[in-house]
Design an enzyme around this catalytic site. Structure first.
Site, short mmCIF file in Angstrom:
data_model
loop_
_atom_site.label_atom_id
_atom_site.label_comp_id
_atom_site.label_asym_id
_atom_site.label_seq_id
_atom_site.Cartn_x
_atom_site.Cartn_y
_atom_site.Cartn_z
N ALA A 202 35.12 54.17 -5.45
CA ALA A 202 36.20 53.78 -6.42
C ALA A 202 37.26 52.80 -5.57
CB ALA A 202 36.62 54.59 -7.30
N LEU B 264 38.47 47.15 -5.84
CA LEU B 264 38.67 45.86 -5.18
C LEU B 264 39.82 45.32 -4.54
CD1 LEU B 264 37.17 44.17 -8.44
CD2 LEU B 264 35.98 43.99 -6.33
N ASN C 22 32.30 36.17 -3.42
CA ASN C 22 32.63 37.21 -4.71
C ASN C 22 33.69 36.82 -5.29
OD1 ASN C 22 33.28 39.93 -6.13
ND2 ASN C 22 31.20 39.73 -6.06
N ASN D 134 32.13 38.36 -10.18
CA ASN D 134 32.06 40.00 -10.35
C ASN D 134 32.53 40.38 -11.75
OD1 ASN D 134 32.12 42.70 -10.36
ND2 ASN D 134 33.08 42.57 -8.45
N CYS E 56 32.49 45.06 -11.71
CA CYS E 56 32.92 46.47 -11.25
C CYS E 56 33.49 47.60 -11.94
CB CYS E 56 34.20 45.81 -10.32
SG CYS E 56 34.96 47.25 -9.70
N LYS F 147 27.27 38.40 -11.63
CA LYS F 147 26.87 39.61 -11.07
C LYS F 147 26.82 40.72 -12.30
CE LYS F 147 27.10 43.03 -7.46
NZ LYS F 147 27.39 43.31 -6.03
N GLY G 208 20.16 47.26 -4.85
CA GLY G 208 20.37 48.45 -5.41
C GLY G 208 19.39 49.47 -4.29
N GLY G 209 20.04 50.02 -3.40
CA GLY G 209 19.54 51.05 -2.60
C GLY G 209 18.47 50.63 -1.61
#
Lengths: 300, 267
Positions: free
Chosen positions: A69, A72, A98, A126, A129, A164, A242-243
């Site tokens: 967290a 930004l 971004n 973005n 977020c 995004k 993602g991962g």
């Protein structure tokens, strides 16, 4: 063997880039990664003015992943133009900036300021977020608002825009279609999943913000499913993330329909993760007799 | 700054839940006191590297010593490592204790609280080396705060041959009852430079003390971090002035720190 891909007429030497926020402005990892080898560098979120971000602790570990967290935190667009963009210009790679904001006006401030910069290949918007209270995800979880903000930003943008998407929605297909309807040139997904961790011995939240965004290999199957659904819902290119930890993970996203992929949390695990992903894709292509990486895109 | 697969040549328990690991690592030749390294667990599910401060260095023999307290599953894994095991480590990272600040000082206090003591050992060695060369002439005292005698006065024996050591314990079971700062007050001396590492309340008290006495105190901070190289912005500390990198009043502990001049941070 050809690893090059094309998105909106822009050529990428390979389909691998970093996920925004996990690679600073590129310079932080300069000792480990030759940026010339990357398909693109995606910057950390850039706002119109410097942002403070959230209180600490801002990060914690979770099984096969992490939560953040950060909120930004960034030094603002003027510092980006004076310090970070000149650094990135030295390299033969695409620069994707971004862009973040609390309101449409703030997004437009940044987009307008960057409009004349020829060395920026794309803007990534973005709207997803989970860690800022206003703006951000509020635009990214309502299809009507997403279409509106996309249309407004597109009208100002000097570069093609990638929207995004947040995974924190009921229908990712609806969100993908909203971005496309608003004029997005491409979409990228997934941003982090909203999550929570509690330190039971201290009876406290692990993050000062209470909730944070979950990333890392733990979320990969969710991300693959969403990339598959989104890429089948629209006719614009999809950047999947993602991962991703290795070349095989990257190929999975390509087969799900992504034209390119981004490596996020794994940069923290291994600073050369993106180079290993690039080499892993090449190895997969050699092993399977794949001549052109584009054959893999949407292969299932 | 580099990553390398470093071999463990010694591992031992120093106190309850406190362990020392000696690595053979080329980066030892580049590191200084107060810097840290990131150590990557072997576990497939614990993916973040763990920041651990450098306790001691032998730059010629390329030896790097880490002393840590088991605080979670990552450090628990490290505590079970064996001689001959390899770990991927990244470093040296951050800005350590500035040795040049010792020039012209008359009394330097090194203050360590609990697991904050280890990075002071190499600092003390480096200060001694400078003193032997005649670069500094200050008296050097070490104030080490521990929880209790029972919890273990780890590293005390290694500080003692190098400087006068004053021990304090929270419960008074050894030395002065109280913190390292209480040890300093009791000694009745007034340092004109402090180097410190320890828990936040102790560093906060040292910050106040240094401000009141009008002296410089260099304090080593810690915070949860993901990258260790200044990219993730996880490990921020509030600063009194606008930071040159962030352009807000926040600095990265991993990059601008972990050692800060106490008056520059809000803790």
């Amino acid at each position: 063997m050809n690893t090059a891909v094309e998105i909106c007429g822009v050529s990428f030497k390979n389909p691998v880039m970093d996920a925004s926020g996990t690679f600073g402005s590129g310079q932080e990892y300069g000792a480990f990664v030759d940026l010339n080898r990357l398909g693109a560098v995606v910057t950390k979120g850039v706002a119109n003015v410097p942002w403070q971000g959230n209180p600490t602790p801002r990060v914690c570990e979770t099984p096969s992943g992490m939560m953040n967290a950060i909120g930004l935190q960034n030094p603002g667009v003027e510092v980006f133009l004076e310090r970070d963009l000149p650094y990135l210009r030295q390299f033969d790679t695409n620069v994707i900036v971004n862009v973040c904001g609390h309101s449409l006006e703030e997004y437009l401030d940044v987009v307008d300021r960057l409009a004349g910069e020829k060395d920026i290949s794309f803007l990534e918007i973005n709207v997803s977020c989970p860690n800022v209270k206003e703006g951000g995800i509020a635009f990214g979880t309502d299809p009507g608002k997403l279409e509106d903000i996309t249309r407004n930003i597109k009208a100002h943008a000097g570069q093609p825009i990638i929207v995004k998407l947040s995974p924190n929605v009921t229908s990712i297909s609806d969100m993908a279609r909203a971005a496309e309807a608003g004029g997005a040139d491409a979409i990228s997904l997934i941003n982090t999943l909203t999550a929570m961790k509690i330190d039971i011995y201290k009876r406290r939240f692990a993050l000062a913000n209470r909730t944070g965004g979950l990333s890392g290999p733990a979320i990969r199957p969710v991300a693959v499913r969403m990339v598959y659904e989104a890429s089948h819902a629209v006719n614009i290119p999809v950047i999947g993330m993602g991962g991703i930890a290795n070349g095989e993970d990257a190929v999975e996203f390509l087969m799900a329909g992504a034209s390119a992929v981004a490596v996020g949390m794994y940069n923290f695990h291994e600073p050369t993760a993106m180079l290993q992903v690039i080499e892993g894709i090449e190895e997969f292509m050699r092993k399977t007799g794949t001549e052109d990486v584009k054959e893999l895109i949407g292969a299932v | 700054m580099r990553t390398e697969n470093a071999r463990i040549i010694d591992i031992r328990k120093l106190a309850e839940n406190v362990f020392g690991i000696l690595f053979e690592a080329a980066m030892a030749g580049e590191a200084g006191p107060g810097q840290f390294v990131m150590v990557r667990p072997h576990s497939d599910s614990r993916l973040l590297m763990r920041p651990i401060s450098i306790c001691d260095l032998d730059s010629e023999r390329r030896l790097l010593r880490l002393v840590f307290r088991v605080a979670g599953k990552g450090t628990e894994e490290f505590s079970r490592a064996r001689v001959g095991d390899h770990y991927s480590i990244m470093g040296p990272l951050g800005n350590g204790f500035p040795l040049e600040a010792a020039a012209g000082k008359s009394h330097i206090a090194l203050m360590g609280g609990g697991i904050g003591a280890p990075p002071l050992l190499n600092l003390l060695r480096m200060l001694r080396r400078r003193a032997d060369r005649g670069d500094i002439s200050a008296r050097i005292s070490v104030y080490l705060g521990y929880r209790s005698m029972e919890d273990g006065l780890f590293l005390k024996d290694e500080f003692e041959p190098l400087a006068n050591v004053v021990v304090s314990t929270d419960d008074g079971s050894a030395g002065v009852k109280g913190t390292a700062l209480d040890g300093l007050s009791q000694a009745g001396t007034a340092p004109d430079l402090i180097y410190a590492c320890g828990p936040l309340p102790m560093l906060s008290a040292i910050r106040k003390y240094a401000s009141k006495e009008g002296i410089d105190a260099y304090i080593s901070l810690e915070e949860r971090m993901a990258c260790g190289v200044g990219a993730c912005l996880g490990c921020m500390v509030k600063t009194t002035k606008e930071d040159h990198h962030s352009h807000v009043k926040l600095s990265r502990i991993c990059t601008e720190g972990p050692v800060f001049l106490s008056r520059d941070v809000e803790i």
